[in-house]
Each structure stands twice: as structure tokens, then as C-alpha cells.
Design an enzyme around this catalytic site. Structure first.
Site, short mmCIF file in Angstrom:
data_model
loop_
_atom_site.label_atom_id
_atom_site.label_comp_id
_atom_site.label_asym_id
_atom_site.label_seq_id
_atom_site.Cartn_x
_atom_site.Cartn_y
_atom_site.Cartn_z
N HIS A 122 -3.07 6.14 4.57
CA HIS A 122 -1.68 6.42 4.83
C HIS A 122 -1.09 7.49 4.38
O HIS A 122 -1.34 8.38 2.80
CB HIS A 122 -0.75 5.34 3.55
CG HIS A 122 -1.27 3.62 4.90
ND1 HIS A 122 -1.82 3.71 5.57
CD2 HIS A 122 -0.38 3.10 3.70
CE1 HIS A 122 -1.99 2.02 6.05
NE2 HIS A 122 -0.58 1.85 4.92
N CYS A 140 0.95 -1.42 -0.05
CA CYS A 140 0.50 0.13 0.00
C CYS A 140 0.89 1.03 0.01
O CYS A 140 0.79 2.45 -0.84
CB CYS A 140 -0.90 -0.03 0.99
SG CYS A 140 -0.03 -0.62 2.34
N1 LIG Z 1 -5.13 -3.48 4.04
C1 LIG Z 1 -3.90 -2.75 3.43
O1 LIG Z 1 -4.02 -1.86 3.39
C2 LIG Z 1 -3.37 -3.37 2.19
C3 LIG Z 1 -2.72 -3.06 0.87
C4 LIG Z 1 -2.18 -3.81 0.36
C5 LIG Z 1 -1.77 -5.19 0.80
N2 LIG Z 1 -2.76 -5.97 1.72
C6 LIG Z 1 -2.82 -6.85 1.49
O2 LIG Z 1 -4.54 -7.53 1.18
C7 LIG Z 1 -4.56 -9.08 1.94
C8 LIG Z 1 -5.86 -8.91 3.00
O3 LIG Z 1 -5.78 -7.46 3.28
P1 LIG Z 1 -6.78 -6.98 4.70
O4 LIG Z 1 -6.52 -6.34 5.48
O5 LIG Z 1 -8.49 -7.09 3.93
O6 LIG Z 1 -7.23 -8.50 6.11
P2 LIG Z 1 -7.79 -8.64 6.79
O7 LIG Z 1 -8.79 -8.19 6.97
O8 LIG Z 1 -7.58 -9.41 8.05
O9 LIG Z 1 -8.71 -9.76 5.84
C9 LIG Z 1 -8.29 -11.57 5.27
C10 LIG Z 1 -9.04 -11.95 4.79
O10 LIG Z 1 -8.53 -13.00 4.34
C11 LIG Z 1 -9.61 -14.08 4.27
N3 LIG Z 1 -8.43 -15.38 4.71
C12 LIG Z 1 -7.87 -15.92 6.04
N4 LIG Z 1 -7.18 -16.82 5.95
C13 LIG Z 1 -7.97 -17.31 4.91
C14 LIG Z 1 -8.23 -18.58 4.47
N5 LIG Z 1 -7.29 -19.88 5.09
N6 LIG Z 1 -8.60 -18.52 3.11
C15 LIG Z 1 -9.31 -18.30 2.82
N7 LIG Z 1 -9.65 -16.60 2.94
C16 LIG Z 1 -9.15 -16.43 3.91
C17 LIG Z 1 -10.75 -13.39 5.97
O11 LIG Z 1 -11.71 -14.38 5.87
P3 LIG Z 1 -12.39 -14.66 7.06
O12 LIG Z 1 -13.16 -13.68 7.07
O13 LIG Z 1 -12.83 -16.49 6.79
O14 LIG Z 1 -11.16 -15.34 8.26
C18 LIG Z 1 -10.63 -12.71 5.34
O15 LIG Z 1 -11.50 -12.40 4.21
C19 LIG Z 1 -2.91 -9.42 2.83
O16 LIG Z 1 -2.36 -10.09 2.13
C20 LIG Z 1 -2.64 -7.44 2.78
O17 LIG Z 1 -1.39 -7.83 3.13
C21 LIG Z 1 -3.70 -5.27 2.30
#
Ligand SMILES: NC(=O)c1ccc[n+]([C@@H]2O[C@H](COP(=O)([O-])OP(=O)(O)OC[C@H]3O[C@@H](n4cnc5c(N)ncnc54)[C@H](OP(=O)(O)O)[C@@H]3O)[C@@H](O)[C@H]2O)c1
Length: 344
Positions: free
Chosen positions: A242, A130
Site C-alpha cells: 500500500h 492495513c
Molecule cells: N489483506 C490485508 O492487507 C489485511 C490487512 C489487515 C487486516 N486484514 C484482515 O485479515 C483478515 C484476513 O484477510 P486475508 O486478506 O488473509 O483474507 P483471505 O486471503 O480471503 O483469507 C481468509 C481466511 O479466512 C478463512 N476463513 C474464511 N471463512 C472462515 C470460516 N467461516 N471459518 C474459518 N476460517 C475462515 C479462510 O479459510 P478458507 O481457505 O478455508 O476459506 C482463509 O484462511 C480479514 O479480516 C481482513 O480484513 C487483511
């Protein structure tokens, strides 16, 4: 005939934003499916004025999916992206699992949209970190004009960058402090409420953190391998958005007025730079918005050809979900993807 799009991680911060943006931008999808872990199988997520019921990743059949927007973390992506790609879907991944693979393009459409063509080797395209995404959107037009030698950046990253658990921790700790309860610490290494933490992701051998390393390596891959970059990444008690204090040293002369004019014309950027109280953007105003906002542009007289500026964007949108959907649009607009149902 439109595409079938699967959003994996649909119950998370980024996944929910992806569903909202697919709807807002009227992405040409005939069908959108929400996929998450078994934990949230059957739970409901909004998609425009509709409600989708989450399916479990490990039992979902991707054989008729055209585009998979993946945002379920690095470990899940390492295991599942190749399997989904092998079934013929193009995977656009938000984790860091594939970003540094030379057979996987790392794309920010305002900067290197043509790189999407490189998806064919693995059927995977990576989205950057990000903090890198918003930075390279701002650096690209300046680099084209005056050639960047070196960048020094300090980030002020919101808790949503650490997923929904990060947001919950700031919320819980703030409430606990106001009600004189014990403050519990799980997600972050120190208290985040009313504090700042100079540590994001793991420490590397050289003393930098992995988040800082990612900004350096990803800027080189997306923009130019010759650019030198050093970063200090800091978590701050902000829910969404950010911010970055950026100092850039160029090879050629550039004035603050020129930099402002170049940034004003550049795609994805809004310049708000009145040198008066409130004449700049803060993350509070950038949350929920698409642009990368630039403020506080000024010359740095301590180096030759130096410019400093302030850069703010919504990390869940340009830093993740919006960028992923712009990548999907770049594939569609170039005719690089055909709907399986249409092809059959
Ligand atoms: N947040 C940011 O600013 C940002 C920016 C760039 C990239 N990212 C990346 O994007 C990804 C998600 O981030 P987020 O912020 O959305 O995280 P988050 O809010 O913690 O959400 C994680 C998601 O992944 C799912 N998940 C976790 N374990 C899983 C599994 N074993 N099988 C299938 N689904 C699974 C979760 O489902 P459940 O609800 O079922 O647990 C939830 O839908 C990460 O790789 C992060 O590094 C985030």
C-alpha cells in the site's frame, strides 16, 4: 517451554504471511497449528521447512492454545474470538470486529506497545486496518516532535488488501484483457486491471467510505484523539504493497530536513529520499519487506508548518501479519503471558 500458537485463517493471504513471519522471527512457539474453514480442512500450508495440515475452526479445541492469531474476517471473529478467548487464549485479531471496542486495545507496537496491557478485559487485542498501521508508524515520531493538527491522506491500496479473491481478480482480468476475452467483475465494483477505484469498503452516510472512516477513528485511538484526519482511499492494480500520499499540518515549526532526520531514527522506518529519478520507494520494492518506507519528504508552503511525504509498506506484513506478531512479542517480552503447559 514455548507457547502454543493457533493461526486462524491460515490458508489466506494474511494467515500464510503469519506462518512465514512466526518462523522468520523464531517466535518462541513449541507448537503452531493452522486453522481455516471446513472448505480447506486437510489442505497443507507451509511453516518454514515444515508443512501443516489445516484443521477446521468449528471442531478445533482451543483449550491448550496460548495465543490465537485470528485473520478470518470480521463475521468469523465476532463469533469465534470471544469463544476462543473464554478458553484462555489471548486472541490477536486482524479484522475490524473489535477495533472500536473500548475494552479492546488497538495496538501498533512502534506507537503504543504499552496498550497491550489492556488485553485483560476481553482477552482480545485488535490489529488496525492495513492503511492505518503504516501511517501511524510514520506519524508518531513527527507528532512527538511538532504535534500534529491535521492529516490529509490519499491511499493507493493493493488488491491483496481485499484477500486472495482480490489478487485472483486482478490476475484473471489482466490475462483476459491480453487475450481479448470478456473481463469478469466479482470482487471489485469496477474493473481493477489497468484502472483505479476510489471506493474501498461500504459508503457511510456522510459520503466517506468505511475504509476512510477507519483511518480517521483508528489514528485517534492509537495515536491521539486530537488529531484531525481526512482520507481518500483508492484501490490500485498492484498485487502487494500500500502507498500513501500524506500531508501533515503541525502546531510547531518543522523543516523537511528535521522530519527526515526524525523519521530516520524512528523504529520500523526506512527513509529513502534521494531527489533524483528512482530515489524513492514503490510498492514493488516494499513487498516482502518489514519496514514502512518514507520518500519524497518536503515542506508544504501552502499552510503553516506543513510537511508532505510518500509512505509505502507491505500491507500483508506491517499492515497485518507482522504487526500481529509484534503484538504477541510485546506480550511475551513484558511477561504478560505464560504458556499453559508450563503453568500446568
Ligand atoms: N489483506 C490485508 O492487507 C489485511 C490487512 C489487515 C487486516 N486484514 C484482515 O485479515 C483478515 C484476513 O484477510 P486475508 O486478506 O488473509 O483474507 P483471505 O486471503 O480471503 O483469507 C481468509 C481466511 O479466512 C478463512 N476463513 C474464511 N471463512 C472462515 C470460516 N467461516 N471459518 C474459518 N476460517 C475462515 C479462510 O479459510 P478458507 O481457505 O478455508 O476459506 C482463509 O484462511 C480479514 O479480516 C481482513 O480484513 C487483511
Amino acid at each position: 517451554m514455548g507457547f502454543k500458537v493457533a493461526v486462524v485463517g491460515a490458508t489466506g493471504n494474511v494467515g500464510r504471511e503469519m506462518l512465514a513471519i512466526l518462523d522468520e522471527r523464531s517466535f518462541p512457539a513449541d507448537e503452531v497449528v493452522a486453522v481455516a474453514s471446513r472448505r480447506s480442512q486437510g489442505s497443507q500450508v507451509s511453516f518454514g521447512d515444515r508443512v501443516l495440515t489445516a484443521k477446521a475452526l468449528d471442531t478445533y479445541d482451543f483449550s491448550d492454545v496460548d495465543i490465537c492469531l485470528m485473520s478470518a474476517g470480521g463475521e468469523v471473529s465476532k463469533e469465534w474470538s470471544p469463544k476462543i478467548a473464554a478458553q484462555g487464549a489471548i486472541v490477536i485479531d486482524n479484522s475490524s470486529a473489535w477495533r472500536y471496542d473500548q475494552d479492546v486495545p488497538l495496538v501498533v507496537p512502534e506507537v503504543n506497545a504499552e496498550a497491550v496491557r489492556g488485553f485483560t478485559k476481553k482477552n482480545i487485542i485488535a490489529n488496525p486496518n492495513c492503511s492505518t498501521a503504516q501511517l501511524v508508524v510514520a506519524l508518531k515520531p513527527l507528532h512527538d516532535h511538532a504535534v500534529i493538527k491535521r492529516v490529509v491522506v490519499a491511499t493507493y491500496q493493493s488488491v491483496s488488501g481485499a484477500g486472495k479473491d482480490g489478487m485472483d481478480e486482478l490476475d484473471r482480468q489482466t490475462k483476459a484483457l491480453y487475450s481479448l476475452q470478456d473481463v469478469q467483475q466479482k470482487k471489485f465494483t469496477k474493473r481493477i486491471a489497468f484502472n483505479v477505484i476510489p471506493h474501498i469498503d461500504v459508503f457511510m452516510e456522510d459520503g466517506y467510505t468505511k475504509e476512510e472512516w477507519k483511518m480517521m477513528v483508528e489514528t485517534k485511538k492509537i495515536l491521539d484523539p486530537k488529531i484531525k484526519l481526512t482520507a481518500t482511499c483508492v484501490r490500485v492494480p498492484v498485487f502487494i504493497g500500500h502507498s500513501e500520499a500524506v500531508n501533515v499540518e503541525f502546531e510547531k515549526p518543522i523543516t523537511a530536513d528535521e522530519a527526515r532526520a526524525i523519521l530516520r531514527r524512528a523504529p520500523g522506518i526506512v527513509v529513502i529520499d534521494k531527489q533524483e529519478p528512482g530515489g524513492y520507494i514503490t510498492p514493488h520494492e516494499a513487498a516482502g519487506e518489514d519496514p514502512t518506507y518514507i520518500s519524497r519528504v518536503r515542506e508544504d508552503s501552502t499552510v503553516d508548518n506543513g510537511i508532505s511525504f510518500w509512505c509505502v509498506s507491505d500491507n500483508l506484513r506491517k499492515g497485518a501479519a507482522l504487526n500481529a506478531i509484534q503484538i504477541a512479542e510485546a506480550l511475551v517480552n513484558r511477561g504478560l503471558i505464560e504458556a499453559k503447559k508450563k503453568a500446568a
